[in-house]
Design an enzyme around this catalytic site. Structure first.
Site, PDB file in Angstrom:
ATOM      1  N   HIS A 291     -39.220 -13.877  54.477  1.00 54.68           N
ATOM      2  CA  HIS A 291     -38.238 -14.526  54.119  1.00 54.68           C
ATOM      3  C   HIS A 291     -37.560 -14.126  53.086  1.00 54.68           C
ATOM      4  CE1 HIS A 291     -38.854 -18.414  56.582  1.00 54.68           C
ATOM      5  NE2 HIS A 291     -39.971 -18.548  55.923  1.00 54.68           N
TER       6      HIS A 291
ATOM      7  N   HIS B  43     -45.417 -13.508  55.805  1.00 54.69           N
ATOM      8  CA  HIS B  43     -44.388 -14.479  56.361  1.00 54.69           C
ATOM      9  C   HIS B  43     -43.597 -14.701  55.026  1.00 54.69           C
ATOM     10  CE1 HIS B  43     -43.367 -18.056  58.525  1.00 54.69           C
ATOM     11  NE2 HIS B  43     -42.906 -18.537  57.364  1.00 54.69           N
ATOM     12  N   GLU B  44     -44.226 -15.110  53.917  1.00 55.29           N
ATOM     13  CA  GLU B  44     -43.156 -15.531  52.848  1.00 55.29           C
ATOM     14  C   GLU B  44     -42.471 -14.293  52.338  1.00 55.29           C
ATOM     15  OE1 GLU B  44     -43.038 -18.741  52.662  1.00 55.29           O
ATOM     16  OE2 GLU B  44     -44.877 -19.052  53.878  1.00 55.29           O
TER      17      GLU B  44
ATOM     18  N   GLU C  98     -37.498 -19.943  60.264  1.00 54.64           N
ATOM     19  CA  GLU C  98     -38.977 -19.966  60.396  1.00 54.64           C
ATOM     20  C   GLU C  98     -39.316 -19.005  61.766  1.00 54.64           C
ATOM     21  OE1 GLU C  98     -40.575 -20.649  58.257  1.00 54.64           O
ATOM     22  OE2 GLU C  98     -39.686 -22.075  56.989  1.00 54.64           O
TER      23      GLU C  98
ATOM     24  N   MET D  21     -44.760 -21.465  50.133  1.00 51.90           N
ATOM     25  CA  MET D  21     -43.263 -21.723  50.090  1.00 51.90           C
ATOM     26  C   MET D  21     -42.784 -20.476  49.549  1.00 51.90           C
ATOM     27  SD  MET D  21     -40.602 -23.447  50.593  1.00 51.90           S
ATOM     28  CE  MET D  21     -38.931 -22.894  50.146  1.00 51.90           C
ATOM     29  N   GLU D  22     -41.595 -20.206  50.382  1.00 55.23           N
ATOM     30  CA  GLU D  22     -40.997 -18.445  49.916  1.00 55.23           C
ATOM     31  C   GLU D  22     -39.941 -18.731  48.925  1.00 55.23           C
ATOM     32  OE1 GLU D  22     -40.117 -20.663  52.815  1.00 55.23           O
ATOM     33  OE2 GLU D  22     -38.184 -20.414  53.192  1.00 55.23           O
ATOM     34  N   ASN D  23     -40.099 -19.359  47.849  1.00 56.50           N
ATOM     35  CA  ASN D  23     -38.919 -19.357  46.905  1.00 56.50           C
ATOM     36  C   ASN D  23     -38.653 -17.945  46.444  1.00 56.50           C
ATOM     37  OD1 ASN D  23     -39.667 -22.315  46.516  1.00 56.50           O
ATOM     38  ND2 ASN D  23     -41.577 -21.447  45.758  1.00 56.50           N
TER      39      ASN D  23
HETATM   40 ZN   LIG Z   1     -41.477 -19.708  56.639  1.00 59.43          ZN
END
Ligand SMILES: [Zn+2]
Length: 1058
Positions: A464, A460-461, A483, A426-428
């Site tokens: 973001h 990926h994260e 996404e 999760m990209e918090n």
């Molecule tokens: Zn993502």
């Protein structure tokens, strides 16, 4: 985030069908309520009452009456409102938002835009167990003290916040509405001299007093006169004594309580055993999409960006991390057992990106060239496995700074590895959370594909952090853009981490594009962009369409525009909307401005991204381009929508499309190996191509479409491959193989033609075409399964694979996998061995069972050893070796494997051991594993891993049917255990339902009718039903002729050999 485990697909390829929209807008969510035990008891009670009544009134009461009374009872049960009023005698019935049987409307679930949050100040004391003594009633809870500063855009006498499962004060004087002192003073002098100051400080002010300077503020005079907590709408609504004035800013203050969740949502508990076997605990958050409201009452929609200021009070022995950099760390409080950590203010961000963690984790630290502090956190025993992520994280942040041409906006980036996370990562903003196996790396245990997966998730994260976090979608219907873009960028980012070794641009064709093609060829697909009316529905859109089709369509746009222009447009977009929100039209328009002058659309006008993108994003599916020869010199191209099963019916709303299921198709093509300038296909088009020339379309697999040729042209291509396959690039060869086999599967091309393309494979040395060919052959293999006819298939396939298989250097497999520059070769070796053994080649099985005995059983006899420490099986062959050990072993092999599974602390090795257990041919063992995984009260298998145990069991011919039956029989337990954790429930549905016979279809249909209440809103069931039907059709149409064809081929070869 995330993707059914932001890359659950990596480990579980058949999840490519994992899709998912549970509840359509406006439909009831009554399923959530109906099935709890209490409700069933109440219903039972009602039933008994009615039954008695029926006797008393001798059949005067009809079934109609019963149903009506039962419905009324249900409606009452569903009403969870807890109104609190300052005037107890007042009738609240008007205020309570009543829930109709259709559930709340989308509009009711949204917040009004009258108030705009600017700043949150949250002090939170987290009673996470395992550190200090905690009073029983406080264990697994938290106390919050909150101040929200907001601006009034429209005058209102209401404050509405999202809030779920939180304990808000019932005494209305505990809420304070303040203003900055100067404003307050001014107001007191001029506006309302009669208002009085509160006598005491509110408790939130008291907590904030510990060492922090907050701007002075005073009472606004406005008071809360009524509070309603509506758990159905997930809102807390405050009625005020006066109207809040337009353009004024206010502070809303109060304290509240909540519980630490155990289902991986909101602020939740995660636990693990340390090396001495002692239980350790940590509290961590997962807020996307709409779980922030479970920890803090807030404006929990992506468009309400605000600054967050946090102070965390945590037990001695723990440390606290959040989005922003710490200011004061581990400072003493008045209580010896408790310390606190304060953090800088965050940049303006959406609530779904809020994150914090209280744990005893350790970290490693480094800095990027521009000075961003990067820390990788893990449980202390795994700290040596964080180095790869640290180096990779730094590299990819630097790469993105250059690519986006925007300096990383934060002063630090933390990344933490957790034993439990609902999804992959999760990209918090500033604090990315991962499942352990996707952040850590240990060269002794990770196979090349697992190392790549870790790099991909980090890439990926971190992508973001700009696209998604700096600029955020306005609403969840643009999740696909968020996404899809991160998916596109993860390939570039991973190449940056691996210095190009993982060859990600090529890998895209096999990976994302392959996933997207598979899912989007179904009648139960969905458009990339479609209305998502409430945030809960968004849970269901984390699928291959959102990620992989999103990435594939963006990649196609990038190919049309050219990298340089695309990149320029992107930088403009990120700068223009930074710290704010945008939708897809904003992106398309900004990209259109960057389009080079000479780039035209099919019509000759300047290429417009918005116009081009609409049919690709607002209707589902994609085209197959059909190429036929008109005469000696000309060919003609036309298009139609491609479906894997022409008979599969769309839902009514999808039967027709505004664009008639047509697209503007960019044609990249080569003639005799030479690439030509791109052209367009609108409806039909003709090209001058003399008949002896070999023409291939969609070179580089840049477009999101398939191509079918008339028979003679396929023959020309097959001949070209045989003569000199390198005249066609490896991505294009892969595209050709994939298209041919998929068209055959769909009945649009004969299998003989598709199989004729594999004739050249013994000369093929590249991974990509091989990977596609092996995967497409596996589709056939899966249909043949354990049928007697599978022998003919084996006879046909073995000679194809034998040549490259013989070239594999078994001697060096235990070291060659470490060489990243051989990445594709390493993958190919492992896949060829896997395929050879799956075809029951004796030589292969012998080698592998030998490895099991000599490199696993023997060295692992040491007492208490973990398999990650004692096993000397070459890492790329471990999963296969362990599997065959159990498959061909005795009961004691299963038991030994189970013991190692229980002891293992490294996730990737533990996954392997579980996969091996699932290879058992003992039905009793299969059932034991199922019961173990389905038990929601046991964490022998972590919640996040439970569906994948089911999945692994379906991979064997005996496991599939048992899982299917077990799933149908235990649906109500699964449903009740997981209805609050839909992501995982949906994964269960996808992995459990498989089959290819009419009996499977009948059973599922019967099940769906008898369990209508709990299944009708879960689209996953519709998708699985479609797959079963497609499978049955395939068996009816292809199985017998293909079996005969394989048999004839094998006989012919034998005759030739004689
Ligand atoms: Zn993502």
């Amino acid at each position: 985030m995330m993707k059914p485990a932001e890359n659950l697909f990596i480990q579980e390829p058949s999840q490519s069908d994992a899709s998912v929209r549970v509840r359509k807008p406006g439909e009831t969510k009554s399923g959530r309520v109906i099935c709890s035990l209490n409700n069933l008891l109440v219903l039972l009670f009602v039933f008994v009452v009615i039954l008695l009544a029926a006797v008393l009134f001798t059949f005067l009461l009809s079934k109609y009456h019963f149903e009506r009374i039962a419905e009324t009872e249900k409606a009452q049960l569903k009403n969870n409102n807890q109104p609190i009023s300052s005037d107890e005698s007042q009738d609240n019935s008007e205020e309570i938002i009543s829930e109709t049987s259709h559930g709340p409307t989308a509009a009711e679930l949204r917040l009004s835009k009258a108030l705009i949050p600017l700043w949150y100040n949250l002090t939170i004391k987290i009673y996470v167990p395992g550190f200090v003594e905690i009073p029983k009633e406080k264990n697994l809870t938290f106390d919050g003290a909150l101040t929200i500063k907001f601006r009034v855009d429209e005058p209102t006498n209401k404050i509405e916040l999202n809030s779920l499962k939180l304990g808000l004060p019932s005494v209305l004087s505990d809420y304070a509405i303040l203003e900055d002192s100067l404003v307050a003073l001014h107001r007191r002098q001029t506006d309302d001299a009669n208002r009085t100051k509160p006598k005491t400080k509110t408790s939130s002010e008291a907590i904030n007093d510990s060492g922090e300077k907050l701007p002075p503020r005073g009472p606004s005079g406005v008071k809360v006169v009524k509070m309603i907590q509506n758990e159905t709408l997930e809102k807390a609504m405050f009625e005020l004594s006066d109207t809040l004035k337009k353009d004024q800013e206010y502070y809303f203050q109060f304290v509240y309580k909540g519980t630490i969740d155990t289902n991986l949502a909101g602020l939740y508990l995660t636990q693990y055993a340390d090396k001495n076997g002692a239980q350790r605990y940590a509290a961590v958050t997962q807020m996307q999409p709409n779980y922030a409201r479970r920890m803090v009452p807030c404006f929990d929609e992506p468009e309400f960006k605000a600054v967050w200021r946090l102070k965390i009070i945590h037990p001695v022995g723990s440390s606290a991390v959040s989005n922003a950099k710490e200011i004061l760390e581990n400072e003493e409080t008045e209580h010896l057992d408790w310390i606190y950590t304060t953090f800088e203010e965050s940049l303006p961000m959406s609530s779904y990106l809020l994150a914090l963690c209280v744990s005893d984790f350790g970290f490693v630290e480094g800095n990027t060239k521009r000075g961003t502090r990067v820390r990788i956190w893990s449980r202390k025993e795994a700290i040596n496995e964080t180095v790869y992520a640290l180096e990779g994280g730094k590299k990819v942040l630097e790469f993105y700074e250059d690519y986006y041409n925007i300096t990383f906006p934060l002063s630090k980036q933390d990344m933490m590895a957790f034993p439990d996370l609902a999804l992959g990562a999760m990209e918090n903003w500033g604090l990315v959370t991962y499942r352990e196996k996707y952040l850590l790396y240990n060269s002794k245990v990770y196979a090349p594909s697992q190392k790549q997966a870790a790099a991909v998730l980090v890439a990926h994260e971190l992508a973001h952090q700009w696209f998604g976090n700096l600029v955020t979608m306005k609403w969840w219907d643009d999740l696909w853009l968020n996404e899809g873009f991160a998916t596109l960028m993860e390939y570039r980012g991973t190449d940056a981490i691996s210095d190009g070794a993982f060859r990600m641009e090529e890998y895209f064709v096999y990976d994302s594009q392959g996933e997207a093609f598979g899912r989007d060829a179904r009648a139960t697909s969905h458009p990339l962009a479609f209305p998502i009316e409430n945030a809960e529905d968004v849970n269901e859109v984390f699928d291959a369409i959102t990620y992989d089709k999103g990435g594939s369509v963006l990649r196609m746009i990038r190919s049309i525009m050219g990298e340089e222009y695309f990149q320029k447009g992107l930088t403009t977009y990120l700068n223009k909307y930074r710290y704010s929100n945008a939708d897809h039209t904003d992106l398309w328009n900004t990209l259109s401005e960057a389009v080079p002058e000479g780039l035209k659309d099919w019509n000759g006008s300047k290429f417009n991204v918005d116009e081009f993108a609409k049919p690709w994003t607002e209707q589902m599916g994609f085209p197959v381009v059909y190429v036929r020869r008109v005469d000696k010199n000309r060919i003609e191209l036309s298009q139609k929508r491609f479906k894997i099963d022409e008979d599969a019916k769309e839902q009514l709303k999808d039967r027709n499309s505004k664009w008639g299921y047509k697209w503007d198709v960019p044609l990249w093509y080569s003639v005799n190996g030479e690439e030509k300038p791109m052209k367009w296909l609108h409806e039909t088009t003709q090209f001058v191509i003399p008949e002896n020339d070999v023409v291939v379309f969609n070179v580089g697999s840049r477009g999101f479409y398939r191509v079918n040729y008339e028979q003679d042209m396929w023959k020309q291509i097959a001949a070209q491959l045989m003569k000199n396959h390198t005249k066609i690039t490896s991505e294009t060869r892969a595209r050709l193989l994939d298209d041919a086999f998929t068209l055959a599967q769909a009945g649009q091309l004969d299998y003989e033609t598709a199989l004729s393309l594999t004739g050249y494979l013994d000369k093929e040395t590249e991974y990509l075409p091989w990977a596609i060919a092996l995967e497409r052959v596996k589709v056939i293999q899966d249909y043949f399964d354990d049928e007697p006819e599978a022998d003919a298939l084996k006879d046909y396939l073995l000679p194809l694979i034998t040549k490259p298989f013989k070239k594999i250097d078994w001697e060096h497999l235990d070291t060659s996998y470490l060489n990243d520059s051989r990445f594709f070769e390493n993958l190919l070796d492992a896949e060829l061995i896997d395929k050879m053994c799956s075809l029951r080649d004796e030589n292969c099985i012998e080698k592998v069972t030998e490895l099991y005995r000599d490199s696993f059983v023997y060295p692992c006899q040491i007492r208490n050893a973990q398999s990650s420490q004692c096993s000397v099986v070459p890492v790329p062959l471990r999963a296969l070796t362990y599997c065959y050990g159990v498959k061909y072993g005795k009961e004691k092999d299963f038991d030994r494997m189970f013991e190692f599974f229980m002891k293992e602390s490294i996730q990737v090795e533990r996954d392997r051991l579980m996969s091996a257990l699932a290879c058992t041919r003992d039905t009793h063992a299969v059932k034991k594993l199922l019961v173990m995984a389905a038990n929601m009260n046991s964490d022998v298998v972590r919640l996040q891993d439970k569906p994948s145990v089911f999945f692994k069991l379906t991979l064997t011919p005996i496991g599939g049917p048992i899982v299917f039956e077990f799933f149908l029989d235990h649906w109500s337990e699964l449903y009740n255990g997981l209805k609050d954790q839909l992501t995982i429930l949906i994964r269960f549905i996808h992995v459990s339902i498989s089959g290819k016979t009419q009996r499977h279809i009948d059973e599922l249909e019967h099940f769906l009718v008898t369990n209508r209440n709990t299944t009708r809103n879960l689209d996953a069931f519709k998708q699985r039903l479609e797959i079963l039907k497609t499978n049955k059709n395939w068996m009816d149409n292809n199985f017998k002729p293909l079996a005969q064809w394989f048999k004839a081929q094998a006989e012919q070869r034998r005759t030739e050999e004689l």
